[in-house]
Write a protein that holds these residues in place. Structure first.
Motif, PDB file in Angstrom:
ATOM      1  N   LYS A  17     -32.753 114.579  65.251  1.00 62.60           N
ATOM      2  CA  LYS A  17     -32.030 115.068  64.224  1.00 62.60           C
ATOM      3  C   LYS A  17     -30.535 114.803  64.629  1.00 62.60           C
ATOM      4  CE  LYS A  17     -35.738 118.381  63.667  1.00 62.60           C
ATOM      5  NZ  LYS A  17     -35.920 119.661  63.752  1.00 62.60           N
ATOM      6  N   SER A  18     -29.786 114.108  63.599  1.00 61.57           N
ATOM      7  CA  SER A  18     -28.364 113.776  63.962  1.00 61.57           C
ATOM      8  C   SER A  18     -27.521 115.308  63.643  1.00 61.57           C
ATOM      9  CB  SER A  18     -27.916 112.672  63.167  1.00 61.57           C
ATOM     10  OG  SER A  18     -28.000 113.119  61.881  1.00 61.57           O
ATOM     11  N   SER A  19     -28.126 116.294  62.981  1.00 61.63           N
ATOM     12  CA  SER A  19     -27.041 117.110  62.554  1.00 61.63           C
ATOM     13  C   SER A  19     -26.782 118.315  63.503  1.00 61.63           C
ATOM     14  CB  SER A  19     -27.848 118.116  61.206  1.00 61.63           C
ATOM     15  OG  SER A  19     -29.192 118.442  61.705  1.00 61.63           O
ATOM     16  N   ALA A  20     -27.719 118.415  64.329  1.00 59.89           N
ATOM     17  CA  ALA A  20     -27.485 119.531  65.604  1.00 59.89           C
ATOM     18  C   ALA A  20     -27.442 118.755  67.063  1.00 59.89           C
ATOM     19  CB  ALA A  20     -28.389 120.607  65.446  1.00 59.89           C
ATOM     20  N   TYR A  21     -26.668 117.619  67.285  1.00 60.87           N
ATOM     21  CA  TYR A  21     -26.808 117.115  68.522  1.00 60.87           C
ATOM     22  C   TYR A  21     -25.684 117.485  69.475  1.00 60.87           C
ATOM     23  CZ  TYR A  21     -23.422 113.666  67.329  1.00 60.87           C
ATOM     24  OH  TYR A  21     -22.135 112.870  66.961  1.00 60.87           O
ATOM     25  N   LYS A  64     -28.838 101.995  62.945  1.00 61.52           N
ATOM     26  CA  LYS A  64     -29.736 103.068  62.399  1.00 61.52           C
ATOM     27  C   LYS A  64     -30.972 102.820  62.437  1.00 61.52           C
ATOM     28  CE  LYS A  64     -26.546 104.595  58.689  1.00 61.52           C
ATOM     29  NZ  LYS A  64     -26.394 104.754  57.335  1.00 61.52           N
ATOM     30  N   LYS A  81     -18.852 104.968  66.423  1.00 59.30           N
ATOM     31  CA  LYS A  81     -19.335 105.342  65.090  1.00 59.30           C
ATOM     32  C   LYS A  81     -19.822 104.165  64.548  1.00 59.30           C
ATOM     33  CE  LYS A  81     -16.483 109.383  64.037  1.00 59.30           C
ATOM     34  NZ  LYS A  81     -15.323 109.641  63.141  1.00 59.30           N
ATOM     35  N   GLU A 124     -17.724 111.156  68.240  1.00 60.28           N
ATOM     36  CA  GLU A 124     -16.956 111.491  66.989  1.00 60.28           C
ATOM     37  C   GLU A 124     -15.521 111.144  67.172  1.00 60.28           C
ATOM     38  OE1 GLU A 124     -17.717 115.699  66.312  1.00 60.28           O
ATOM     39  OE2 GLU A 124     -19.600 115.252  65.581  1.00 60.28           O
ATOM     40  N   LYS A 145     -20.762 114.488  72.447  1.00 66.65           N
ATOM     41  CA  LYS A 145     -20.613 114.410  70.966  1.00 66.65           C
ATOM     42  C   LYS A 145     -19.083 114.104  70.740  1.00 66.65           C
ATOM     43  CE  LYS A 145     -21.310 117.263  66.877  1.00 66.65           C
ATOM     44  NZ  LYS A 145     -21.940 118.475  66.295  1.00 66.65           N
TER      45      LYS A 145
END
Length: 78
Positions: free
Chosen positions: A45-49, A39, A32, A26, A22
């Motif tokens: 789920k990209s929120s909690a990877y 896409k 990015k 980032e 991660k």
């Protein structure tokens, strides 16, 4: 052989192109931009990877750390 990458997803080891952590994704504008362009290929789920597993056809967001995934793939190859 298959690797469990979290969220009940198994990926064939021969299809894995790369595993990115991660922090690397980032901190890199190129990473990015790549994800933005791909896409339609994203799964998970990209929120909690904690890592991203890139295959030929799909990009997976994994809740498992990249070092753990690396160890799993190396154990299968031995």
């Amino acid at each position: 052989m298959y690797v469990h990458i979290g969220e009940n997803i198994l990926v064939r080891t021969s299809e894995i192109i790369t595993i990115l952590d991660k922090q690397t994704v980032e901190s890199s504008p190129i990473s990015k931009e790549f994800l933005e362009q791909q896409k339609a290929m994203i799964n998970g789920k990209s929120s909690a990877y904690k890592s991203i597993v890139i295959t030929k056809d799909t990009i997976y967001f994994s809740p498992i750390a990249s070092n753990t995934l690396k160890k799993r793939t190396v154990q299968l190859m031995v």
